[in-house]
Design a protein around this motif. Structure first.
Motif, mmCIF file in Angstrom:
data_model
loop_
_atom_site.group_PDB
_atom_site.id
_atom_site.type_symbol
_atom_site.label_atom_id
_atom_site.label_comp_id
_atom_site.label_asym_id
_atom_site.label_seq_id
_atom_site.Cartn_x
_atom_site.Cartn_y
_atom_site.Cartn_z
ATOM 1 N N GLY A 198 2.710 -24.934 -10.507
ATOM 2 C CA GLY A 198 1.291 -24.856 -10.126
ATOM 3 C C GLY A 198 0.852 -23.505 -9.596
ATOM 4 N N GLY A 199 1.716 -22.495 -9.614
ATOM 5 C CA GLY A 199 1.298 -21.158 -9.170
ATOM 6 C C GLY A 199 1.668 -20.871 -7.724
ATOM 7 N N ASP A 200 2.085 -21.882 -6.981
ATOM 8 C CA ASP A 200 2.555 -21.686 -5.608
ATOM 9 C C ASP A 200 1.586 -20.831 -4.789
ATOM 10 O OD1 ASP A 200 4.152 -21.890 -3.394
ATOM 11 O OD2 ASP A 200 5.615 -20.394 -4.058
ATOM 12 N N PHE A 201 0.357 -21.308 -4.692
ATOM 13 C CA PHE A 201 -0.707 -20.544 -4.037
ATOM 14 C C PHE A 201 -0.297 -20.084 -2.634
ATOM 15 C CE2 PHE A 201 -4.693 -20.203 -1.627
ATOM 16 C CZ PHE A 201 -5.360 -19.285 -2.430
ATOM 17 N N TYR A 202 0.412 -20.931 -1.916
ATOM 18 C CA TYR A 202 0.759 -20.568 -0.526
ATOM 19 C C TYR A 202 2.099 -19.845 -0.406
ATOM 20 C CZ TYR A 202 -3.429 -23.089 0.619
ATOM 21 O OH TYR A 202 -4.745 -23.480 0.687
ATOM 22 N N LEU A 203 2.649 -19.458 -1.534
ATOM 23 C CA LEU A 203 3.827 -18.569 -1.575
ATOM 24 C C LEU A 203 5.061 -19.127 -0.858
ATOM 25 C CD1 LEU A 203 2.029 -15.136 -0.955
ATOM 26 C CD2 LEU A 203 2.637 -16.152 -3.145
ATOM 27 N N LEU A 204 5.323 -20.399 -0.998
ATOM 28 C CA LEU A 204 6.520 -20.973 -0.371
ATOM 29 C C LEU A 204 7.781 -20.396 -1.021
ATOM 30 C CD1 LEU A 204 4.213 -23.214 0.168
ATOM 31 C CD2 LEU A 204 6.149 -24.689 0.693
ATOM 32 N N GLY A 205 7.736 -20.326 -2.345
ATOM 33 C CA GLY A 205 8.900 -19.810 -3.067
ATOM 34 C C GLY A 205 9.194 -18.376 -2.672
ATOM 35 N N TYR A 206 8.147 -17.578 -2.629
ATOM 36 C CA TYR A 206 8.341 -16.164 -2.308
ATOM 37 C C TYR A 206 8.904 -15.993 -0.899
ATOM 38 C CZ TYR A 206 7.609 -11.254 -1.523
ATOM 39 O OH TYR A 206 7.824 -9.944 -1.218
ATOM 40 N N ASP A 207 8.403 -16.740 0.046
ATOM 41 C CA ASP A 207 8.808 -16.557 1.445
ATOM 42 C C ASP A 207 10.103 -17.293 1.828
ATOM 43 O OD1 ASP A 207 6.872 -14.794 2.219
ATOM 44 O OD2 ASP A 207 5.555 -16.277 3.179
ATOM 45 N N PHE A 208 10.620 -18.111 0.917
ATOM 46 C CA PHE A 208 11.723 -19.006 1.317
ATOM 47 C C PHE A 208 12.956 -18.244 1.818
ATOM 48 C CE2 PHE A 208 15.005 -22.375 0.504
ATOM 49 C CZ PHE A 208 14.495 -23.308 1.394
ATOM 50 N N ALA A 209 13.380 -17.233 1.072
ATOM 51 C CA ALA A 209 14.606 -16.511 1.450
ATOM 52 C C ALA A 209 14.435 -15.873 2.827
ATOM 53 C CB ALA A 209 14.923 -15.462 0.400
ATOM 54 N N LYS A 233 0.497 -11.918 -9.209
ATOM 55 C CA LYS A 233 1.676 -12.085 -10.068
ATOM 56 C C LYS A 233 1.852 -13.542 -10.484
ATOM 57 C CE LYS A 233 4.230 -8.181 -8.211
ATOM 58 N NZ LYS A 233 5.262 -7.797 -7.290
ATOM 59 N N GLY A 234 1.273 -14.427 -9.674
ATOM 60 C CA GLY A 234 1.201 -15.850 -10.016
ATOM 61 C C GLY A 234 2.540 -16.452 -10.377
ATOM 62 N N THR A 235 2.578 -17.179 -11.477
ATOM 63 C CA THR A 235 3.759 -17.978 -11.812
ATOM 64 C C THR A 235 4.963 -17.122 -12.185
ATOM 65 O OG1 THR A 235 2.751 -18.190 -13.968
ATOM 66 C CG2 THR A 235 2.656 -20.120 -12.521
ATOM 67 N N THR A 236 4.728 -15.814 -12.430
ATOM 68 C CA THR A 236 5.885 -14.981 -12.789
ATOM 69 C C THR A 236 6.790 -14.780 -11.568
ATOM 70 O OG1 THR A 236 4.697 -12.978 -12.261
ATOM 71 C CG2 THR A 236 4.582 -13.717 -14.556
ATOM 72 N N LEU A 237 6.223 -15.068 -10.388
ATOM 73 C CA LEU A 237 7.025 -14.941 -9.160
ATOM 74 C C LEU A 237 7.871 -16.193 -8.983
ATOM 75 C CD1 LEU A 237 5.044 -13.882 -6.009
ATOM 76 C CD2 LEU A 237 7.203 -13.000 -6.841
ATOM 77 N N LYS A 238 9.131 -16.076 -9.103
ATOM 78 C CA LYS A 238 9.982 -17.258 -8.916
ATOM 79 C C LYS A 238 10.636 -17.180 -7.535
ATOM 80 C CE LYS A 238 10.381 -19.965 -12.707
ATOM 81 N NZ LYS A 238 8.938 -20.254 -12.719
ATOM 82 N N GLY A 239 10.766 -18.296 -6.905
ATOM 83 C CA GLY A 239 11.491 -18.316 -5.641
ATOM 84 C C GLY A 239 12.981 -18.117 -5.897
ATOM 85 N N SER A 240 13.745 -18.069 -4.843
ATOM 86 C CA SER A 240 15.176 -17.867 -4.973
ATOM 87 C C SER A 240 15.851 -19.098 -5.593
ATOM 88 C CB SER A 240 15.760 -17.627 -3.590
ATOM 89 O OG SER A 240 15.467 -18.768 -2.819
ATOM 90 N N LEU A 241 17.135 -18.941 -5.906
ATOM 91 C CA LEU A 241 17.917 -20.074 -6.426
ATOM 92 C C LEU A 241 17.971 -21.197 -5.394
ATOM 93 C CD1 LEU A 241 20.917 -18.384 -8.237
ATOM 94 C CD2 LEU A 241 19.053 -19.739 -9.244
ATOM 95 N N GLN A 242 18.084 -20.769 -4.145
ATOM 96 C CA GLN A 242 18.141 -21.774 -3.065
ATOM 97 C C GLN A 242 16.864 -22.615 -3.046
ATOM 98 O OE1 GLN A 242 18.686 -18.699 -0.230
ATOM 99 N NE2 GLN A 242 20.699 -19.462 0.416
ATOM 100 N N PHE A 243 15.754 -21.931 -3.272
ATOM 101 C CA PHE A 243 14.473 -22.638 -3.282
ATOM 102 C C PHE A 243 14.449 -23.650 -4.440
ATOM 103 C CE2 PHE A 243 9.853 -22.884 -4.345
ATOM 104 C CZ PHE A 243 9.412 -23.400 -3.135
#
Ligand code: 26Q
Length: 818
Positions: free
Chosen positions: A751-762, A713-723
């Motif tokens: 940059g695509g957040d390869f390590y998924l920090l945004g996704y995992d933040f919440a 899903k790459g860059t279409t995955l946005k982290g939360s507002l908090q992130f």
């Protein structure tokens, strides 16, 4: 044979005092009436060494007499740390030494602090090797470790203005009492040169005419087992100029240059390479690998030939374990020795090689697997390149029988990688030869089977085995947390768990016992006090003992996500800043401790260290925050720092993006010490959850099999507002160094957040909140803590080593009877 049966040296406290004083006078050469703590440490260490040598001699004499099948453990890295306390505990004479020193006016613990770390390794893989040596000795296995005696171990990390700088680790400067130099155990190791074709017994063959010879000299390091007289050997090789070489230059009169060029030989064992994949393909690294492999194999074959003539017996007497692919040139070397020197047929030699080797893979990503450019190998080891070509030719012939003309598959499985830089895939060489290929946790083995080595798994499923890592409870409880050690022994009513750690599960019964709770909490507080003092001395930050000590110590790497931790800390800080006084009263105070080294060439990791300091500066000096949050970076993390930090931690973090940590062994040390884990379902954490119950840890984040799809899903995955908010704070220069940190922010956003920090933040913040809630209820927390220790039995390296012995090596214990 006087003294052989009972041990020549006496261990009562009077004899020990005399012995220590003798060493002050004659070994350290100081007056016995005037010596300082360091000199006392040296004398003490020599007195312990004498006792180690005694057992080590007996053990080797016994091994020689019994001639069992031996395991030879080849590793480019061993992270032994300090030896003193571990040795006296394993020898069973700790109390006698403590008494002897008290009477001499010294304190054992103070002297133990004088010892520097032996840091001949980078991290997980190397410390695992050290833990496994302890288990091999304790379980009486006839084992040898082989490695390199680097003159400089892993660099020392110093922090200047929040930036990492590297300094050399002169660990041998003050001598090393734990090693025994064996000037007479030495072998020539050859490099470079040419191949010449010759006819021998009517057969065409290639003769290698080497161009350089370097001498490998043995340094032996006795490794004592616990509760046994067995002491095994870790033999490390140092490079010395060879006398056989270059006599010509002397006769031609170029004396000075001849001496200078001789000295160059020593560079081979000069320095340990930091774990940085960008170093791949370096000539010196290849020379280090071959140097220690060649010397070790000459030593092993000499020992075999002392008692045997026929190489058919070799696999009955020898098992070779290679620690990752780093020593895998040994496969080609065994073939060279058997074919060129022992004149065995190729197929006979290959059959022997396939029966003796097994390998453990510690990497997850295919990029982590070593490759050696063909040109480089052909130059440094021309005969080995030819042998590898022959192995590959035969492999390809065999594969064609199974896969016909599937050229894609054949090229994936080939040992030779075609491409811009034609290279040798050391992992494929290992897979072609080894009878067993081990993964270091269940999820890791699954990844090896289904992704990294899929083709090989389909062909040879029986080779693939899971050997979940473990660590030694001797070092990680008995040595580093003596108060916990006494509590466990008292409540179990025995010390037997130190050799049989399964017994530790007996603590479960008392998980709710208020008396145990009191002792447990006291133990933790004392350990926290020790850690707090250390933090204050090193960083001048004062921390409150009532705060939760939350720790992430390990090598700094993007996949380990120290950045996620720091962004979480920023979030916590931001929340505190926006609270009124009554909200603040509900905040669980935290001391966030981070430590670890970044490889010298790893820019992103170095920026993460700087960000940690920048955030610490802001938070620690903010009067709105006070004791609610403190951030500490512990410099120069190493084994002895770990021994201090782990027992004093409440919570430990293991944040790797799922699927990236092969196992992780730090988490096991925390677990044994009753620290709760906040972790992703990665590596060994999955198995830890099974042992202690997921409800006793704080698991979060994407699962291993979700990660690939999330990445798609790459860059279409946005982290939360908090992130977005915390990243914005860094971007906007809230912590200074705006331009310097920009690329870190870009990586996790655009940059695509390869390590998924945004996704995992919440999910990370939720796990952190759950940890806070649990900490408020101290009874509940203590119960979880006891259950963590009680559930740690599986993660002892004793269990791992027993599995290796039975399933891979086919060896039996050989216990020295006297
Ligand atoms: C490679 C090429 C050139 C120079 C250095 C290296 C190099 C050196 C060390 C590459 C890798 C390493 C070390 C790897 C390592 O420590 N891996 C870890 O092994 C642990 C024990 O199995 C696991 O728990 C960890 O998950 C794994 O990351």
């Amino acid at each position: 044979m006087f003294g052989l049966m009972d041990g020549f040296l006496k261990n009562d406290s009077i004899s020990l005092q005399k012995d220590i004083l003798d060493h002050v006078e004659f070994t350290v050469a100081r007056s016995r009436f005037n010596f300082d703590d360091f000199e006392a440490y040296q004398a003490l260490a020599h007195s312990v060494r004498d006792r180690l040598i005694e057992r080590w001699h007996d053990t080797h004499q016994y091994f020689k007499k019994k001639d069992p099948k031996r395991i030879y453990f080849l590793s480019l890295e061993f992270l032994m740390g300090r030896s003193l306390t571990n040795s006296v505990i394993n020898l069973g004479i700790q109390d006698q030494y403590a008494d002897a020193l008290t009477q001499l006016g010294f304190d054992f613990e103070v002297l133990a602090e004088q010892e520097g770390d032996a840091a001949l390794g980078n991290g997980g893989l190397a410390r695992l090797a050290a833990c496994q040596m302890d288990s091999l000795a304790t379980l009486d296995y006839p084992a040898w470790g082989y490695g390199l005696r680097y003159q400089y171990g892993l660099f020392r990390q110093i922090i200047v203005d929040g930036f990492q700088h590297e300094q050399p680790d002169f660990w041998l400067n003050f001598g090393n009492p734990w090693e025994i130099e064996r000037v007479h155990v030495s072998y020539p190791v050859k490099f470079y040169g040419t191949l010449k074709e010759e006819v021998l017994n009517g057969k065409k063959c290639k003769i290698w005419i080497p161009g350089e010879s370097v001498e490998a000299v043995a340094y032996d390091n006795p490794i004592p087992g616990y509760g046994t007289r067995n002491a095994i050997n870790l033999r490390l090789w140092a490079a010395k100029p060879s006398d056989q070489y270059d006599m010509e230059s002397y006769t031609t009169g170029d004396y000075i240059n001849a001496i200078v060029s001789r000295q160059k030989a020593e560079t081979i064992s000069n320095v340990l390479y930091p774990d940085d994949r960008s170093y791949q393909g370096k000539e010196l690294r290849l020379k280090q690998q071959y140097f220690f492999v060649s010397a070790s194999l000459q030593d092993i074959i000499r020992r075999f030939k002392d008692l045997h003539r026929n190489f058919d017996e070799f696999p009955e007497k020898v098992a070779l374990q290679i620690n990752d692919t780093h020593p895998s040139i040994s496969i080609a070397e065994v073939m060279r020795m058997l074919v060129d020197e022992e004149h065995l047929d190729w197929s006979k030699a290959w059959d022997i090689a396939c029966r003796i080797f097994s390998v453990t893979i510690h990497a997850v990503q295919p990029e982590g697997l070593e490759k050696i450019p063909v040109d480089l190998l052909g130059n440094v080891l021309p005969r080995h390149l030819e042998i590898i070509y022959e192995i590959n030719h035969r492999l390809m012939e065999e594969l064609k029988k199974s896969f016909g003309q599937d050229y894609d598959k054949l090229s994936r499985m080939s040992i030779i990688e075609e491409g811009a830089v034609k290279s040798i895939r050391m992992a494929n060489l290992s897979l072609a030869c080894c009878h067993t290929v081990n993964g270091v946790s269940r999820v890791h083995l699954e990844t090896l089977k289904t992704r990294v080595f899929k083709d090989f798994y389909e062909l040879w499923p029986q080779k693939f085995q899971c050997k979940t890592n473990g660590v030694t409870q001797r070092r990680w409880i008995v040595v580093s947390n003596p108060s916990l050690c006494s509590i466990i022994s008292k409540w179990l009513g025995t010390e037997a768990w130190i050799r049989n750690v399964d017994l530790i599960a007996g603590l479960r019964e008392y998980a709710k016992d208020p008396d145990l709770h009191t002792e447990w909490k006291n133990m933790k507080r004392v350990n926290k006090m020790r850690l707090a003092e250390y933090i204050e001395t090193l960083t001048s930050v004062k921390v409150s003992l009532d705060a939760m000590f939350d720790v992430q110590i390990k090598r700094i790497h993007e996949y380990k996500r120290q950045l996620l931790n720091i962004l979480g800390i920023i979030h916590r800080y931001d929340c505190i800043k926006n609270m009124d006084e009554s909200d603040k009263r509900r905040v669980v105070p935290r001391v966030c401790i981070i430590g670890g080294k970044a490889a010298p060439g790893y820019e992103v990791a170095k920026k993460i260290i700087k960000l940690c300091h920048a955030v610490a500066d802001k938070v620690n000096n903010d009067p709105d925050v006070g004791d609610l949050l403190k951030v500490v970076f512990i410099p120069d993390y190493n084994v002895s720092v770990a021994e201090l930090v782990i027992p004093g931690s409440d919570l430990s973090q293991h944040l790797s993006t799922a699927g990236h940590e092969a196992s992780g062994t730090g988490c096991m040390k925390f677990l044994m010490n009753g620290c709760l884990l906040l972790a992703t379902a990665d590596g060994s954490a999955v198995e830890i959850a099974e042992e202690i119950g997921a409800e006793n840890m704080f698991l979060f984040g994407a699962k291993v099999d979700e990660v690939p799809a999330l990445r798609e899903k790459g860059t279409t995955l946005k982290g939360s507002l908090q992130f977005a908010r915390v990243v914005r704070m860094v971007r906007d220069g809230y912590f200074g160094f705006k331009d310097y940190f920009k690329s870190l922010c870009d990586n996790v956003e655009d940059g695509g957040d390869f390590y998924l920090l945004g996704y995992d933040f919440a999910s990370y913040l939720e796990a952190q909140a759950a940890a806070d809630r649990a900490f408020v209820d101290q009874e509940k927390w203590t119960q979880m803590s006891i259950l963590s220790t009680a559930g740690s039995g599986k993660f002892s390296s004793d269990r791992t080593i027993e599995e290796y012995a039975e399933q891979s090596w086919g060896i039996e214990p050989c216990k020295c009877p006297f």
